[in-house]
Each structure stands twice: as structure tokens, then as C-alpha cells.
Design an enzyme around this catalytic site. Structure first.
Site, PDB file in Angstrom:
ATOM      1  N   TYR A 132     -24.213  -3.924  -3.189  1.00 64.48           N
ATOM      2  CA  TYR A 132     -23.444  -5.044  -2.623  1.00 64.48           C
ATOM      3  C   TYR A 132     -24.154  -6.385  -2.838  1.00 64.48           C
ATOM      4  O   TYR A 132     -23.488  -7.417  -2.957  1.00 64.48           O
ATOM      5  CB  TYR A 132     -23.087  -4.770  -1.155  1.00 64.48           C
ATOM      6  CG  TYR A 132     -22.059  -3.657  -1.075  1.00 64.48           C
ATOM      7  CD1 TYR A 132     -20.708  -3.913  -1.314  1.00 64.48           C
ATOM      8  CD2 TYR A 132     -22.448  -2.334  -0.860  1.00 64.48           C
ATOM      9  CE1 TYR A 132     -19.771  -2.890  -1.313  1.00 64.48           C
ATOM     10  CE2 TYR A 132     -21.506  -1.293  -0.858  1.00 64.48           C
ATOM     11  CZ  TYR A 132     -20.176  -1.583  -1.083  1.00 64.48           C
ATOM     12  OH  TYR A 132     -19.250  -0.571  -1.101  1.00 64.48           O
ATOM     13  N   GLN A 174      -6.883  -6.060   0.196  1.00 67.20           N
ATOM     14  CA  GLN A 174      -7.810  -4.923   0.191  1.00 67.20           C
ATOM     15  C   GLN A 174      -9.123  -5.353  -0.453  1.00 67.20           C
ATOM     16  O   GLN A 174     -10.066  -4.586  -0.493  1.00 67.20           O
ATOM     17  CB  GLN A 174      -7.218  -3.768  -0.608  1.00 67.20           C
ATOM     18  CG  GLN A 174      -5.908  -3.261  -0.044  1.00 67.20           C
ATOM     19  CD  GLN A 174      -5.233  -2.279  -0.989  1.00 67.20           C
ATOM     20  OE1 GLN A 174      -5.630  -1.132  -1.093  1.00 67.20           O
ATOM     21  NE2 GLN A 174      -4.213  -2.741  -1.685  1.00 67.20           N
ATOM     22  N   ASP A 223     -13.783  -9.611  -1.937  1.00 60.45           N
ATOM     23  CA  ASP A 223     -14.223 -10.925  -2.412  1.00 60.45           C
ATOM     24  C   ASP A 223     -13.554 -12.023  -1.575  1.00 60.45           C
ATOM     25  O   ASP A 223     -12.692 -11.740  -0.744  1.00 60.45           O
ATOM     26  CB  ASP A 223     -13.919 -11.087  -3.921  1.00 60.45           C
ATOM     27  CG  ASP A 223     -12.429 -11.064  -4.224  1.00 60.45           C
ATOM     28  OD1 ASP A 223     -11.692 -11.892  -3.654  1.00 60.45           O
ATOM     29  OD2 ASP A 223     -11.983 -10.222  -5.037  1.00 60.45           O
ATOM     30  N   HIS A 251     -10.422  -4.300   4.161  1.00 60.18           N
ATOM     31  CA  HIS A 251     -11.580  -3.469   3.800  1.00 60.18           C
ATOM     32  C   HIS A 251     -12.909  -4.198   3.924  1.00 60.18           C
ATOM     33  O   HIS A 251     -13.878  -3.827   3.274  1.00 60.18           O
ATOM     34  CB  HIS A 251     -11.394  -2.908   2.382  1.00 60.18           C
ATOM     35  CG  HIS A 251     -10.218  -1.979   2.283  1.00 60.18           C
ATOM     36  ND1 HIS A 251      -9.595  -1.674   1.099  1.00 60.18           N
ATOM     37  CD2 HIS A 251      -9.557  -1.279   3.248  1.00 60.18           C
ATOM     38  CE1 HIS A 251      -8.602  -0.834   1.333  1.00 60.18           C
ATOM     39  NE2 HIS A 251      -8.555  -0.584   2.619  1.00 60.18           N
ATOM     40  N   THR A 309      -2.215  -3.804  -6.796  1.00 59.15           N
ATOM     41  CA  THR A 309      -2.754  -2.614  -6.121  1.00 59.15           C
ATOM     42  C   THR A 309      -2.017  -1.379  -6.616  1.00 59.15           C
ATOM     43  O   THR A 309      -0.794  -1.415  -6.795  1.00 59.15           O
ATOM     44  CB  THR A 309      -2.659  -2.719  -4.575  1.00 59.15           C
ATOM     45  OG1 THR A 309      -2.909  -1.418  -4.015  1.00 59.15           O
ATOM     46  CG2 THR A 309      -1.334  -3.230  -4.076  1.00 59.15           C
TER      47      THR A 309
HETATM   48  P1  NAD Z   1      -6.821  -0.242  -8.018  1.00 56.81           P
HETATM   49  O1  NAD Z   1      -7.957  -0.476  -8.947  1.00 56.81           O
HETATM   50  O2  NAD Z   1      -6.538   1.145  -7.576  1.00 56.81           O
HETATM   51  O3  NAD Z   1      -5.505  -0.808  -8.684  1.00 56.81           O
HETATM   52  C1  NAD Z   1      -5.520  -2.050  -9.333  1.00 56.81           C
HETATM   53  C2  NAD Z   1      -4.114  -2.407  -9.751  1.00 56.81           C
HETATM   54  O4  NAD Z   1      -4.190  -3.686 -10.335  1.00 56.81           O
HETATM   55  C3  NAD Z   1      -3.511  -1.468 -10.780  1.00 56.81           C
HETATM   56  O5  NAD Z   1      -2.189  -1.125 -10.407  1.00 56.81           O
HETATM   57  C4  NAD Z   1      -3.528  -2.309 -12.050  1.00 56.81           C
HETATM   58  O6  NAD Z   1      -2.432  -2.016 -12.916  1.00 56.81           O
HETATM   59  C5  NAD Z   1      -3.397  -3.709 -11.492  1.00 56.81           C
HETATM   60  N1  NAD Z   1      -3.885  -4.783 -12.376  1.00 56.81           N
HETATM   61  C6  NAD Z   1      -4.739  -4.726 -13.412  1.00 56.81           C
HETATM   62  N2  NAD Z   1      -4.883  -5.946 -13.976  1.00 56.81           N
HETATM   63  C7  NAD Z   1      -4.099  -6.791 -13.260  1.00 56.81           C
HETATM   64  C8  NAD Z   1      -3.811  -8.186 -13.343  1.00 56.81           C
HETATM   65  N3  NAD Z   1      -4.362  -8.960 -14.281  1.00 56.81           N
HETATM   66  N4  NAD Z   1      -2.945  -8.726 -12.448  1.00 56.81           N
HETATM   67  C9  NAD Z   1      -2.359  -7.955 -11.484  1.00 56.81           C
HETATM   68  N5  NAD Z   1      -2.583  -6.634 -11.380  1.00 56.81           N
HETATM   69  C10 NAD Z   1      -3.445  -6.060 -12.242  1.00 56.81           C
HETATM   70  O7  NAD Z   1      -7.059  -1.214  -6.783  1.00 56.81           O
HETATM   71  P2  NAD Z   1      -6.611  -1.130  -5.262  1.00 56.81           P
HETATM   72  O8  NAD Z   1      -5.240  -0.567  -5.158  1.00 56.81           O
HETATM   73  O9  NAD Z   1      -6.928  -2.452  -4.692  1.00 56.81           O
HETATM   74  O10 NAD Z   1      -7.600  -0.050  -4.640  1.00 56.81           O
HETATM   75  C11 NAD Z   1      -8.979  -0.119  -4.932  1.00 56.81           C
HETATM   76  C12 NAD Z   1      -9.904  -0.206  -3.733  1.00 56.81           C
HETATM   77  O11 NAD Z   1     -11.159  -0.750  -4.194  1.00 56.81           O
HETATM   78  C13 NAD Z   1      -9.431  -1.142  -2.681  1.00 56.81           C
HETATM   79  O12 NAD Z   1      -9.689  -0.509  -1.481  1.00 56.81           O
HETATM   80  C14 NAD Z   1     -10.300  -2.394  -2.802  1.00 56.81           C
HETATM   81  O13 NAD Z   1     -10.796  -2.743  -1.516  1.00 56.81           O
HETATM   82  C15 NAD Z   1     -11.507  -1.974  -3.595  1.00 56.81           C
HETATM   83  N6  NAD Z   1     -11.907  -2.966  -4.653  1.00 56.81           N
HETATM   84  C16 NAD Z   1     -11.992  -4.309  -4.371  1.00 56.81           C
HETATM   85  C17 NAD Z   1     -12.314  -5.233  -5.363  1.00 56.81           C
HETATM   86  C18 NAD Z   1     -12.417  -6.695  -4.995  1.00 56.81           C
HETATM   87  O14 NAD Z   1     -12.742  -7.022  -3.869  1.00 56.81           O
HETATM   88  N7  NAD Z   1     -12.119  -7.625  -5.924  1.00 56.81           N
HETATM   89  C19 NAD Z   1     -12.541  -4.800  -6.672  1.00 56.81           C
HETATM   90  C20 NAD Z   1     -12.472  -3.418  -6.937  1.00 56.81           C
HETATM   91  C21 NAD Z   1     -12.141  -2.516  -5.917  1.00 56.81           C
END
Ligand code: NAD
Length: 233
Positions: A53, A86, A89, A104, A176
Site C-alpha cells: 500500500y 469501490q 484512490d 472499500h 466495474t
Molecule cells: P474490475 O477490475 O473487476 O473491473 C474493471 C472494469 O473496468 C471491467 O469491467 C473493465 O472492462 C472496465 N474497464 C477497463 N478499462 C476501462 C476504461 N478505460 N473505462 C471504463 N471502464 C474500463 O474492478 P472492480 O469491479 O472495481 O473490482 C475490483 C476491486 O479491486 C474493487 O473492489 C476495487 O476496490 C479494487 N481496485 C481498486 C483500484 C483503484 O482504487 N483504482 C484499482 C484496482 C482494484
């Protein structure tokens, strides 16, 4: 003004250079989720998790909000906007969104290892404090831990999020995969006459028969199209 509720996921921040969870590529392949995003992983090797982290916080200083985050913030001119994210950041806030609910947790915060949700020990870090060390203590004497809701932990903000979804006139799902619960279940709380939009470059199974207007685009372009559809400037 109408109530517009956004549910965002990792894809929202993809165009800012933060890798998504299931998209493959780097981060989540190198660090198995069981190791860095579960209480068991933290109990087994706290230093590795703390450092993971720390790296994510370092990355936060190098990235900026993308057009999608900025476009969502801009919708506040025409709607009462609540962002339920979710993501851990702070890109929605940095884009100017005033009301962001983090389901989260938040990368910029730390908490007690004994009771992560004891608000007395939740602390916002300034960028100079972003590198937490093993041995740094919370106010209750336990190790400072990242203020992140890990897999298998309860999601205290879900009740607040549900209340906003229940009064949504417009519900927008962005970036998501709708695989992580209880976040993915929020759609079920939208009233029957709520307009629902989904922005994602890939097909998403929303696990629902609700009528959804799909904008099959990335976050920046997708939010621009959404604004046009909603008839804003
Ligand atoms: P996920 O990775 O399961 O799904 C990501 C989704 O984003 C997919 O459906 C994908 O097709 C779509 N995607 C890809 N590129 C994109 C774009 N340019 N514009 C819009 N959509 C796009 O993510 P999730 O459903 O958020 O679940 C993952 C878990 O991991 C969550 O609980 C989250 O808290 C965590 N996470 C957070 C971060 C962050 O804070 N930025 C990063 C990675 C994971």
C-alpha cells in the site's frame, strides 16, 4: 435538481494509469489478492502488505484524474451527484467531486489493526507520511494498518450507499465488472423508474433484468456521451 448516483470501479481510474483488478497486466498478477487484500494475508506478512500500500500511495502522487473523473465532477452543475466508489484512490475528489462514498476504504488513510473501523484511530496521511513502517502505531497502540476494506471484511459504508441509491433518479455504473459484493448488489436498490446507464468498454453482466442504457466506451469518452444524453452543456 435530480439525484444522480454513480457507482464506479477500477475501470474508472484505468485511463489515469492505475491498473484494473481483473484486466491483467502487472500489479495484480505480481501480488496475489490473497496476500495483499485479505486479513489473513495481512496477519501472515504485515510488512509485505504495508509496503504494497506504500507503493500504491507513491503511485497516487504520480497520477492525475482523467476526463471521466472530471466529467462526473462537472455533472454537479446540473445534478445532486453522489459518487459511490469501490476505488481506494482519491481521483474523484481531486477532480472536484464533493460527495464521494468510498466502499472499500481510502489509500490516504490509516487505522488501527485491532479495530479498523474505530473512527478515533482513523487518520488521514499527508503526502510526507505516505510511507508507513512496521512499528508505526495507531492511537490504541496497535500497528497502523491501511484503511482498506479487504476481501472477507464487512463494508460499513454500504448502508449509507444504499440510502443514496434508493433516492436516485439516475444511476450510472462505470468501470466495474460487477463481481464484488455487496457493491454489485447496489443496483437492486434503485427504484423501478430510475434511469440506469452503464459505461464500460467491455460487456458487463449486471446480474439483473433491469433496463440499462449501455455506453460501450472507456470512462472519458463514455462520460462525455452520458453528459450529452442527459442534455447538459
Ligand atoms: P474490475 O477490475 O473487476 O473491473 C474493471 C472494469 O473496468 C471491467 O469491467 C473493465 O472492462 C472496465 N474497464 C477497463 N478499462 C476501462 C476504461 N478505460 N473505462 C471504463 N471502464 C474500463 O474492478 P472492480 O469491479 O472495481 O473490482 C475490483 C476491486 O479491486 C474493487 O473492489 C476495487 O476496490 C479494487 N481496485 C481498486 C483500484 C483503484 O482504487 N483504482 C484499482 C484496482 C482494484
Amino acid at each position: 435538481m435530480k439525484n444522480l448516483v454513480v457507482l464506479s470501479g477500477a475501470g474508472m481510474s484505468a485511463e489515469s494509469g492505475i491498473s484494473t483488478f481483473r484486466g491483467g497486466g502487472g500489479l495484480w498478477d505480481k501480488y496475489p489478492v490473497e496476500q495483499v487484500a485479505t486479513p489473513e494475508g495481512y496477519a501472515k506478512d504485515p510488512e509485505l502488505v504495508i509496503n504494497f500500500y506504500n507503493e500504491r500511495r507513491k503511485q497516487l502522487l504520480e497520477v492525475v484524474p482523467n476526463g471521466g473523473h472530471l466529467g462526473i465532477a462537472d455533472l454537479e452543475k446540473d445534478f445532486n451527484v453522489t459518487v459511490i466508489t469501490q476505488n481506494i484512490d482519491n481521483l474523484h475528489e481531486r477532480a472536484g467531486s464533493k460527495h464521494v462514498i468510498h466502499l472499500h476504504g481510502e489509500l490516504t488513510k490509516v487505522c488501527s489493526s485491532r479495530n479498523p473501523n474505530d473512527y478515533r484511530y482513523i487518520k488521514e496521511l499527508s503526502p510526507e507520511e505516505y510511507q508507513v513502517r512496521l512499528g508505526d502505531k495507531a492511537g490504541d497502540g496497535s500497528q497502523l494498518r491501511p484503511f482498506i476494506v479487504w476481501f472477507g471484511e464487512s463494508v460499513p459504508m454500504i448502508e449509507t450507499a444504499i440510502e443514496y441509491v434508493e433516492s436516485a433518479d439516475i444511476f450510472v455504473i462505470i468501470g466495474t465488472s460487477m463481481n464484488v459484493y455487496p457493491a454489485a448488489g447496489l443496483l437492486n436498490y434503485a427504484p423501478q423508474d430510475t434511469e440506469i446507464y452503464l459505461i464500460d468498454p467491455n460487456p458487463v453482466d449486471i446480474h439483473s433484468y433491469r433496463k440499462v442504457s449501455v455506453i460501450q466506451k472507456g470512462a472519458s469518452e463514455g462520460v462525455e456521451e452520458l453528459s450529452a444524453l442527459l442534455n447538459t452543456d
